[in-house]
Design a protein around this motif. Sequence first.
Motif, PDB file in Angstrom:
ATOM      1  N   UNK A   1       0.819  -1.217   0.000  1.00  0.00           N
ATOM      2  CA  UNK A   1       0.000   0.000   0.000  1.00  0.00           C
ATOM      3  C   UNK A   1       0.856   1.273   0.000  1.00  0.00           C
ATOM      4  N   UNK A   2       1.991   1.229   0.658  1.00  0.00           N
ATOM      5  CA  UNK A   2       2.886   2.394   0.684  1.00  0.00           C
ATOM      6  C   UNK A   2       3.373   2.719  -0.730  1.00  0.00           C
ATOM      7  N   UNK A   3       3.770   1.684  -1.471  1.00  0.00           N
ATOM      8  CA  UNK A   3       4.234   1.881  -2.848  1.00  0.00           C
ATOM      9  C   UNK A   3       3.120   2.426  -3.727  1.00  0.00           C
TER      10      UNK A   3
ATOM     11  N   UNK B   1       3.055   5.934  -5.774  1.00  0.00           N
ATOM     12  CA  UNK B   1       2.797   6.057  -7.208  1.00  0.00           C
ATOM     13  C   UNK B   1       1.626   6.994  -7.495  1.00  0.00           C
ATOM     14  N   UNK B   2       0.604   6.946  -6.664  1.00  0.00           N
ATOM     15  CA  UNK B   2      -0.551   7.814  -6.871  1.00  0.00           C
ATOM     16  C   UNK B   2      -0.210   9.284  -6.639  1.00  0.00           C
ATOM     17  N   UNK B   3       0.825   9.536  -5.871  1.00  0.00           N
ATOM     18  CA  UNK B   3       1.198  10.913  -5.539  1.00  0.00           C
ATOM     19  C   UNK B   3       2.077  11.569  -6.604  1.00  0.00           C
ATOM     20  N   UNK B   4       2.625  10.796  -7.533  1.00  0.00           N
ATOM     21  CA  UNK B   4       3.487  11.386  -8.553  1.00  0.00           C
ATOM     22  C   UNK B   4       2.746  11.455  -9.887  1.00  0.00           C
ATOM     23  N   UNK B   5       3.159  12.359 -10.771  1.00  0.00           N
ATOM     24  CA  UNK B   5       2.508  12.457 -12.085  1.00  0.00           C
ATOM     25  C   UNK B   5       2.619  11.141 -12.855  1.00  0.00           C
ATOM     26  N   UNK B   6       1.599  10.844 -13.639  1.00  0.00           N
ATOM     27  CA  UNK B   6       1.527   9.564 -14.352  1.00  0.00           C
ATOM     28  C   UNK B   6       2.745   9.322 -15.242  1.00  0.00           C
ATOM     29  N   UNK B   7       3.256  10.356 -15.897  1.00  0.00           N
ATOM     30  CA  UNK B   7       4.381  10.164 -16.807  1.00  0.00           C
ATOM     31  C   UNK B   7       5.698   9.893 -16.072  1.00  0.00           C
TER      32      UNK B   7
END
Length: 51
Positions: A5-7, A11-17
């Motif tokens: 869940x931490x990972x 990932x959700x906190x950074x821009x998709x690209x």
Amino acid sequence: MHSSPVTIRKYLAIPENEIPEDKKIARELQHQLAIEQKQKEVDEAREMYWQ
């Protein structure tokens, strides 16, 4: 998904690209190579049949 869940939150906190590409595990690579080899064998057998 093999992700904690931490990972996932990271990932959700950074821009998709900027999300790192998937890293295939050895078992997946071995399976993919086996599929490709079997497809090559099937293609060769079909070619021999039609000659």
